[in-house]
Write a protein that holds these residues in place. Sequence first.
Motif, short mmCIF file in Angstrom:
data_model
loop_
_atom_site.label_atom_id
_atom_site.label_comp_id
_atom_site.label_asym_id
_atom_site.label_seq_id
_atom_site.Cartn_x
_atom_site.Cartn_y
_atom_site.Cartn_z
N ALA A 139 2.00 10.70 5.03
CA ALA A 139 3.30 11.35 4.86
C ALA A 139 4.12 10.65 3.77
O ALA A 139 4.78 11.31 2.94
N ILE A 140 4.08 9.32 3.77
CA ILE A 140 4.80 8.56 2.73
C ILE A 140 4.28 8.93 1.36
O ILE A 140 5.05 9.17 0.41
N ALA A 180 0.22 2.96 0.18
CA ALA A 180 0.20 4.25 0.87
C ALA A 180 -0.67 5.25 0.12
O ALA A 180 -1.45 6.01 0.71
N SER A 220 -1.31 8.91 9.67
CA SER A 220 -0.40 10.03 9.43
C SER A 220 0.87 9.57 8.73
O SER A 220 1.38 10.24 7.82
N SER A 221 1.37 8.41 9.13
CA SER A 221 2.59 7.86 8.51
C SER A 221 2.36 7.54 7.04
O SER A 221 3.18 7.88 6.17
N GLU A 241 -1.92 7.69 14.23
CA GLU A 241 -0.47 7.60 13.98
C GLU A 241 -0.19 6.87 12.67
O GLU A 241 0.61 7.33 11.84
N VAL A 242 -0.83 5.71 12.49
CA VAL A 242 -0.61 4.91 11.29
C VAL A 242 -1.07 5.69 10.05
O VAL A 242 -0.36 5.73 9.03
#
Length: 834
Positions: free
Chosen positions: A663-664, A689, A659-660, A656-657
């Motif tokens: 995405a950023i 990121a 992927s975030s 999850e982390v």
Amino acid sequence: MPNTTRYVCIHGHFYQPPRENPWLEQVETQDSAAPFHDWNERITSECYAPNGASRIVNKQNEIIRILNNYSHISFNFGPTLLSWLEANAPRTYRTVLEGDRVSQKRFSGHGSAMAQVYNHIIMPLASTRDRITQIRWGIADFERRFGRKPEGMWLAETAVDSETLELLADHGIRFTILAPGQCARVRPLTKSTPASGSEVKWTDTNADSLDTRHPYTVRLKTGKDIAIFFYDGARSRAIAFEGILNSGDNFAARLIGGFSAEAAAQIVQVATDGESYGHHHRHGEMALSYALKLIEKTGDVRLTNYAEFLEKFPPEHEAQIVENTSWSCVHGVGRWCSNCGCNMGGHPEWTQQWRRPLRDALDWLRDAVIPLTEKAAASLFEDVWAARDAYISVVLGRSSEATTKFLASHASHELNLEERITALKLMEMQRHALLMYTSCGWFFDEISGIETVQIVAYAGRVLQLAGEVFGEEGGILEAQFLELLRKAKSNVPEQEDGAAIYRRQIKTMQVGLEQVAAHYAISSIFTSYADEAELFCYSIRRLTYEVVTSGRGRLLFGQARVASQITQEPETVIFAVVHFGDQNITAVVKNYDPSQTEEYKSFVQKARSAVMGADFPALIRLFDHTFDGRTYSIQSLFKDEQRRIVKLILASTITEVESSLIAIYEDHASLLHFLGQTGLPKPPALSMAATFAVNAGLKRALESEPIDALQVRAYRGLAAGDKIEIDRGTLSFISDQKMKRAMARLQADFRNMVLLENALLTARTLKELPFELNIWQAQNIWYDTLKFSRKREMPDEWKTKFLELGKEMRIRVDDLVVEEDEDAARAVEVAAAT
């Protein structure tokens, strides 16, 4: 080569202290060795493996020769290290054995490998009985591995006294190696007292005045004698501490420059830790290989090993040693028993006052269990100390057959199961009583260091077994031991003293069969075990097993038989474990009592109902009632398994982390490109990121099967364009392993053109990465495959692509010298000359 009297011998003492958890018989994760699992694995990668396949390169840094250094030098490996290599690095282990076999052909039938006292104890500080066992175990280990009797034996830290030399000679050892400062005086060797009645005078020596270019005889009180090679101190120091390994040319010149103008036979010989060649000095193994080849090309100098030189040129001088001395303590052997002043130098404000009370505590423990051992063994063994000497046969081959054979030879009668367990526990107690004297426990500066904690852990295993075998008499030993250990004060205030360290680190490390069962129960939530399974040094047979789920809750319960593979002690247990998700795990275990079968059936029924009804509080109360309140959690797992399971639990969260962050980066990539092109500062959050996303993308592309060459190039371009820092350490490690796996698959099915194309694609892609790779393992496999394929008829297309693969891995295939070819040519040369 014409006859020569000028010889060079390079000795490497390859050694690591035993690091196995005494209760698991495996080395656990050592974070300080990252990215490797532990220090054995790391030093194998940096030293032991490279020396088995060392490189000589041209000016373009392309490999033109791969050399097994072990076949050209003298060496010894610690038995406990060889045991680890055999199990965990079998290819490296084979190169060590092969080095000795080849050296016998090079050096007149004398192998270059020497034996070592078993677990590196300081012999002058040991009891006579322990010295004998150390020698006998060292010899037995050597014979089992190298298939011959040892001619020489290495003494830990070269620590020596006359009794030790007498024991070596009694066991057929012809020679050992000492430091020049350990020689007290010398004189020409005479067969008998001169007719005039006046003896030849002794000449006192020191480290600087002793002539180390020939061997000496030490005459012993028993009437026997032993040869001593006192190594060249100045040249050995240059290797270990003065940077001579920065240049193979300088290394060879320094060795060749050690000869005198005399015509008599001479040996310039050096001895250092073998880890100098690659671990202490990066690429030191390459300097060694280059120097070896330069020396071989010198017409009037020849490489040799100690045994060959001793046969050709027996000692013509006699020596007497300085008693109780070593190569690493200017105070004799004080480093292993006192605050002598020898330390690593990193903390000048520290003292090593703890060394004396630590040795006193271990000596007391050793002596305390001796009468108890003899008493318990009287009805089991013909001679318990002869049995201990022979127990190495079991240690070297853990199997029911080896154990049965050992007991048949040494037990006073045919033992029943309970007696077998007691007999084996006595032997294990004595094994750990030897291991607790491993020299590294005193060598460093602080009692809370990992080396000292390790030997205290061995003492903890002795105490645990004493309590189990000797009952109350054994149970009271721990408190007395801790009273002595309390006197060993730490330099680190929060560590307090040896007793506090024992309570915090050793007591929590101790396990019994119930704890093993708890580990099995918890890990069963995440691992599908077969009905018959092994966990470390334990065997587990599952008798019953059931899983009940309700929502996120999961209950697992059953019955199993757990047995130690070391002592053969069995225990049947019932267990239950409930997992509520993430790290929320509770497990219970107890010894199975057949008289409580109905109670257990009732527990199973009630537990099943509680889970199906999602009444987890009731389930926990049922656990407490049935299993007497003792519970286990994920913290109860053994270290490596705990980390594996936590990694599984965290996997979805980490995804999850990741992927975030990706995405950023993707949403704002064009902005980052603009900032990079204009030289404007990038916001730290966006930079973070971007750094994560690019490195994660590279990692995925490298780990994909087959390697995703397009994605590797794309992310490499992004990193260069946006000036993103690449995680060189992690990605280099992944790349090295990737190339190794590709080559291992090819070697297993070397005719497979798809695997060859895959390996070639991997090599081409990795070659483009903007950091240095260490693909020595893959290069070794390519070299082995080359030698194997030359004995087969291979298609032209395969040959072309395979040679191209070698070129991509920086091997100069057109100029590559294969050692076997050169050895064969040398043999023809020698035969023609004779």
